[in-house]
Design a protein around this motif. Structure first.
Motif, PDB file in Angstrom:
ATOM      1  N   LEU A 345       0.837  -1.194   0.000  1.00  0.00           N
ATOM      2  CA  LEU A 345       0.000   0.000   0.000  1.00  0.00           C
ATOM      3  C   LEU A 345       0.879   1.253   0.000  1.00  0.00           C
ATOM      4  O   LEU A 345       0.594   2.229  -0.706  1.00  0.00           O
ATOM      5  CB  LEU A 345      -0.918  -0.007   1.222  1.00  0.00           C
ATOM      6  N   TRP A 346       1.934   1.230   0.780  1.00  0.00           N
ATOM      7  CA  TRP A 346       2.894   2.326   0.798  1.00  0.00           C
ATOM      8  C   TRP A 346       3.532   2.495  -0.583  1.00  0.00           C
ATOM      9  O   TRP A 346       3.696   3.601  -1.090  1.00  0.00           O
ATOM     10  CB  TRP A 346       3.948   2.033   1.852  1.00  0.00           C
ATOM     11  N   LEU A 347       3.869   1.367  -1.215  1.00  0.00           N
ATOM     12  CA  LEU A 347       4.480   1.404  -2.541  1.00  0.00           C
ATOM     13  C   LEU A 347       3.517   1.953  -3.592  1.00  0.00           C
ATOM     14  O   LEU A 347       3.949   2.490  -4.622  1.00  0.00           O
ATOM     15  CB  LEU A 347       4.939  -0.004  -2.919  1.00  0.00           C
ATOM     16  N   SER A 348       2.218   1.809  -3.347  1.00  0.00           N
ATOM     17  CA  SER A 348       1.237   2.318  -4.319  1.00  0.00           C
ATOM     18  C   SER A 348       1.179   3.846  -4.342  1.00  0.00           C
ATOM     19  O   SER A 348       0.432   4.418  -5.134  1.00  0.00           O
ATOM     20  CB  SER A 348      -0.156   1.752  -4.001  1.00  0.00           C
ATOM     21  N   ARG A 349       1.977   4.502  -3.491  1.00  0.00           N
ATOM     22  CA  ARG A 349       2.033   5.959  -3.468  1.00  0.00           C
ATOM     23  C   ARG A 349       3.275   6.504  -4.181  1.00  0.00           C
ATOM     24  O   ARG A 349       3.615   7.692  -4.041  1.00  0.00           O
ATOM     25  CB  ARG A 349       2.012   6.455  -2.020  1.00  0.00           C
ATOM     26  N   ILE A 350       3.956   5.683  -4.954  1.00  0.00           N
ATOM     27  CA  ILE A 350       5.136   6.129  -5.700  1.00  0.00           C
ATOM     28  C   ILE A 350       4.770   7.261  -6.644  1.00  0.00           C
ATOM     29  O   ILE A 350       3.628   7.391  -7.078  1.00  0.00           O
ATOM     30  CB  ILE A 350       5.768   4.968  -6.502  1.00  0.00           C
ATOM     31  N   SER A 351       5.765   8.073  -6.980  1.00  0.00           N
ATOM     32  CA  SER A 351       5.526   9.202  -7.877  1.00  0.00           C
ATOM     33  C   SER A 351       6.536   9.200  -9.007  1.00  0.00           C
ATOM     34  O   SER A 351       7.612   8.598  -8.891  1.00  0.00           O
ATOM     35  CB  SER A 351       5.608  10.529  -7.107  1.00  0.00           C
ATOM     36  N   LEU A 416      -4.072  -4.816 -15.908  1.00  0.00           N
ATOM     37  CA  LEU A 416      -4.614  -3.640 -15.224  1.00  0.00           C
ATOM     38  C   LEU A 416      -3.643  -2.459 -15.291  1.00  0.00           C
ATOM     39  O   LEU A 416      -4.047  -1.318 -15.520  1.00  0.00           O
ATOM     40  CB  LEU A 416      -4.928  -3.980 -13.771  1.00  0.00           C
ATOM     41  N   ALA A 417      -2.351  -2.748 -15.089  1.00  0.00           N
ATOM     42  CA  ALA A 417      -1.356  -1.680 -15.158  1.00  0.00           C
ATOM     43  C   ALA A 417      -1.285  -1.096 -16.565  1.00  0.00           C
ATOM     44  O   ALA A 417      -1.229   0.132 -16.741  1.00  0.00           O
ATOM     45  CB  ALA A 417       0.010  -2.220 -14.734  1.00  0.00           C
ATOM     46  N   GLY A 418      -1.290  -1.982 -17.572  1.00  0.00           N
ATOM     47  CA  GLY A 418      -1.235  -1.500 -18.946  1.00  0.00           C
ATOM     48  C   GLY A 418      -2.453  -0.683 -19.318  1.00  0.00           C
ATOM     49  O   GLY A 418      -2.351   0.344 -20.001  1.00  0.00           O
ATOM     50  N   GLY A 423      -4.842   4.552 -20.441  1.00  0.00           N
ATOM     51  CA  GLY A 423      -5.882   5.549 -20.178  1.00  0.00           C
ATOM     52  C   GLY A 423      -5.317   6.880 -19.737  1.00  0.00           C
ATOM     53  O   GLY A 423      -5.897   7.947 -20.023  1.00  0.00           O
ATOM     54  N   ALA A 424      -4.171   6.838 -19.031  1.00  0.00           N
ATOM     55  CA  ALA A 424      -3.577   8.084 -18.539  1.00  0.00           C
ATOM     56  C   ALA A 424      -2.689   8.754 -19.579  1.00  0.00           C
ATOM     57  O   ALA A 424      -2.366   9.950 -19.445  1.00  0.00           O
ATOM     58  CB  ALA A 424      -2.749   7.794 -17.281  1.00  0.00           C
ATOM     59  N   ALA A 425      -2.295   8.008 -20.621  1.00  0.00           N
ATOM     60  CA  ALA A 425      -1.353   8.553 -21.599  1.00  0.00           C
ATOM     61  C   ALA A 425      -1.919   9.743 -22.366  1.00  0.00           C
ATOM     62  O   ALA A 425      -1.163  10.585 -22.849  1.00  0.00           O
ATOM     63  CB  ALA A 425      -0.926   7.453 -22.563  1.00  0.00           C
ATOM     64  N   ALA A 436       1.372   5.686 -12.965  1.00  0.00           N
ATOM     65  CA  ALA A 436      -0.021   5.414 -12.612  1.00  0.00           C
ATOM     66  C   ALA A 436      -0.338   3.926 -12.757  1.00  0.00           C
ATOM     67  O   ALA A 436      -1.049   3.335 -11.926  1.00  0.00           O
ATOM     68  CB  ALA A 436      -0.955   6.241 -13.490  1.00  0.00           C
ATOM     69  N   GLY A 437       0.210   3.287 -13.786  1.00  0.00           N
ATOM     70  CA  GLY A 437       0.004   1.850 -13.964  1.00  0.00           C
ATOM     71  C   GLY A 437       0.653   1.033 -12.862  1.00  0.00           C
ATOM     72  O   GLY A 437       0.062   0.081 -12.344  1.00  0.00           O
ATOM     73  N   TYR A 438       1.865   1.409 -12.483  1.00  0.00           N
ATOM     74  CA  TYR A 438       2.545   0.692 -11.410  1.00  0.00           C
ATOM     75  C   TYR A 438       1.826   0.889 -10.074  1.00  0.00           C
ATOM     76  O   TYR A 438       1.726  -0.046  -9.270  1.00  0.00           O
ATOM     77  CB  TYR A 438       4.002   1.158 -11.304  1.00  0.00           C
ATOM     78  N   ARG A 439       1.341   2.102  -9.838  1.00  0.00           N
ATOM     79  CA  ARG A 439       0.587   2.349  -8.596  1.00  0.00           C
ATOM     80  C   ARG A 439      -0.639   1.455  -8.532  1.00  0.00           C
ATOM     81  O   ARG A 439      -0.980   0.911  -7.478  1.00  0.00           O
ATOM     82  CB  ARG A 439       0.170   3.819  -8.513  1.00  0.00           C
ATOM     83  N   MET A 440      -1.314   1.293  -9.660  1.00  0.00           N
ATOM     84  CA  MET A 440      -2.486   0.426  -9.710  1.00  0.00           C
ATOM     85  C   MET A 440      -2.101  -1.013  -9.352  1.00  0.00           C
ATOM     86  O   MET A 440      -2.768  -1.677  -8.545  1.00  0.00           O
ATOM     87  CB  MET A 440      -3.106   0.464 -11.102  1.00  0.00           C
ATOM     88  N   ALA A 441      -1.003  -1.509  -9.932  1.00  0.00           N
ATOM     89  CA  ALA A 441      -0.569  -2.885  -9.678  1.00  0.00           C
ATOM     90  C   ALA A 441      -0.245  -3.096  -8.200  1.00  0.00           C
ATOM     91  O   ALA A 441      -0.654  -4.092  -7.592  1.00  0.00           O
ATOM     92  CB  ALA A 441       0.649  -3.230 -10.538  1.00  0.00           C
TER      93      ALA A 441
END
Length: 474
Positions: A345-351, A416-418, A423-425, A436-441
């Protein structure tokens, strides 16, 4: 020749743990070297994917058959043969000059690994009967298993940057040779305890079913879930699984005898191991990608970035048996899964403009602790109460559930990441869309483990209350 009995079981455990470490190392060692491998042998996008998938496909599909064969023909003999095949295939992969040769060599590596993993775990169970000694041995087993995945990324980065991608395979071949000698010298010959013959129809059916399933999942990552070939693979899986069930009901010596699932908490351990595996393999896929594609780390830096995770993994594996004795299996599994979920969950906050120190280091330490403790305890649950004649099969089953769970998890999370990145591209810069894809994963992975922790409260505790002595015969 001296045996492990005269040398002490510690030397044998070191050799067996080394075999497991090498198998896990080969799973992740190619990840950071894929761009260099692609350029070196002229791989296409599809071919690059199959450098990873060929190993996992053969490994996952053959584990059950490998485990049962070890029970029937001798675990030490099966282990030595598997290491020899694994080492030779590693050497061939390093010498490959074309993409077909490399992919075939990786598949043969997987065949060798499918013989190694269940036989080695069964031999650990033989050397260490139930009790504190087995708990400590499984702690070592968990340490090398988790550290192998992290060390693969590290060693892959170091070797690729220093001497080229070929050396990731040559190093594995040298390691296999050393382990072959260690096993031959330190692991004793043990009596063959598996009774009956080999269930060939069941073995063929389940191997082909697992092959179709893993192939469909890996293809779905590239072609989409509605592609005709993917749907066809899943249909073949369903048909072959049904055939396997019918064969098992009628065969006098089924590949998966019902007595195996009446033993201890085998069913609960394997179900939870599948959920853990679905996150485990994806973690070592996405984390190096984020470090290289977004943070701009090279292969060496990305590999070194796995050290904290590997170190906390070894620490957690060492502590796992003590924690389990103090607070019990249910609380240990549940807490470990929640700790790993918190790290993800912490990792899902990467930027996209983050750094290793602010975005990766802290979560990695939590993930390493939770992953290692959960793995050790779930491995123990998955072989709890299993008799000597089924030890290899139990080892094959728990490795199968982890591998197949990993294939399913990686396929779903990559999709899901792809989709999130695509969608964000349209409205975000490239690096932010990737992030954004990695955060989702990572976020979905955290949710899966939180759900697994809740399931553990129900399954492990309930099964413990219902466990009865296992009859000597099916």
């Amino acid at each position: 020749m001296k045996t492990a009995t005269t040398r002490g079981p510690g030397a044998a455990l070191a050799a067996l743990a080394g075999a497991q470490f090498t198998v896990m190392l080969a799973t992740s060692i190619v990840n950071v070297a894929l761009p260099q491998i692609r350029a070196g042998v002229g791989l296409s996008d599809n071919g690059t994917t199959w450098v990873v998938n060929a190993y996992g496909l053969a490994f996952g599909a053959l584990l059950l058959a490998g485990g049962r064969a070890a029970d029937l023909i001798g675990r030490r003999r099966m282990l030595l043969a598997g290491i020899a095949v694994f080492g030779a295939a590693s050497l061939a992969a390093g010498a490959a000059t074309s993409s077909p040769a490399l992919i075939v060599a990786r598949a043969v590596q997987g065949v060798g690994a499918a013989a190694i993993a269940p036989a080695a775990l069964a031999l650990v169970m033989e050397l260490y009967p139930p009790g504190p000694g087995r708990g400590r041995a499984l702690g070592v087993w968990g340490a090398v298993s988790g550290a192998g995945g992290a060390a693969g990324v590290l060693l892959g980065g170091v070797l690729t940057q220093a001497w080229g991608w070929q050396w990731i395979f040559y190093a594995v071949a040298v390691g296999a040779l050393l382990i072959l000698v260690g096993v031959a010298v330190s692991v004793p010959r043990t009596p063959i305890t598996g009774g009956g013959g080999f269930d060939l129809p069941g073995g063929v059916a389940i191997t082909l079913a697992l092959t179709a399933l893993v192939w469909g999942l890996t293809t779905a990552r590239r072609s989409g879930w509605t592609d005709a070939s993917v749907l066809g693979a899943f249909a073949v899986t369903a048909v072959l699984t049904a055939v396997f069930v019918l064969v098992e009901r009628r065969h006098p010596n089924p590949l998966l005898p019902p007595r195996l699932f009446r033993a201890g908490r085998v069913t609960a351990g394997n179900l939870l191991m599948a959920l853990l595996g679905s996150v485990w393999i994806a973690l070592f896929f996405f984390l190096p990608l984020y470090q290289q594609q977004v943070l701009g780390a090279g292969p060496l830096a990305a590999g070194l970035g796995q050290l904290p995770l590997a170190l906390t993994n070894m620490l957690g594996s060492t502590l796992a048996p003590r924690i389990a004795r103090r607070i019990g299996a249910t609380a240990t599994v549940t807490t470990a899964l929640l700790v790993e979920a918190a790290g993800l969950l912490w990792l899902s906050r990467i930027s996209a403009d983050g750094s290793y120190l602010t975005d990766v280091l802290g979560p990695s330490t939590l993930i390493g602790l939770g992953l290692s403790i959960a793995f050790v305890q779930l491995t123990a649950l998955s072989v709890e109460g299993v008799t000597g004649r089924d030890a290899g099969l139990a080892g094959g089953l728990v490795n199968t559930t982890r591998q197949v769970g990993g294939a399913i998890g990686l396929a779903v999370l990559a999709t899901l990441a792809g989709t999130t990145t695509a969608g964000a591209a349209g409205h975000l810069p490239h690096l932010e869309a990737l992030t954004a894809g990695y955060r989702m994963a990572f976020g979905i992975s955290s949710a899966v483990l939180a759900a697994a922790a809740g399931l553990a409260l129900l399954l492990v505790r309930t099964r413990a209350a219902r466990t009865e002595p296992v009859p000597a015969h099916p």
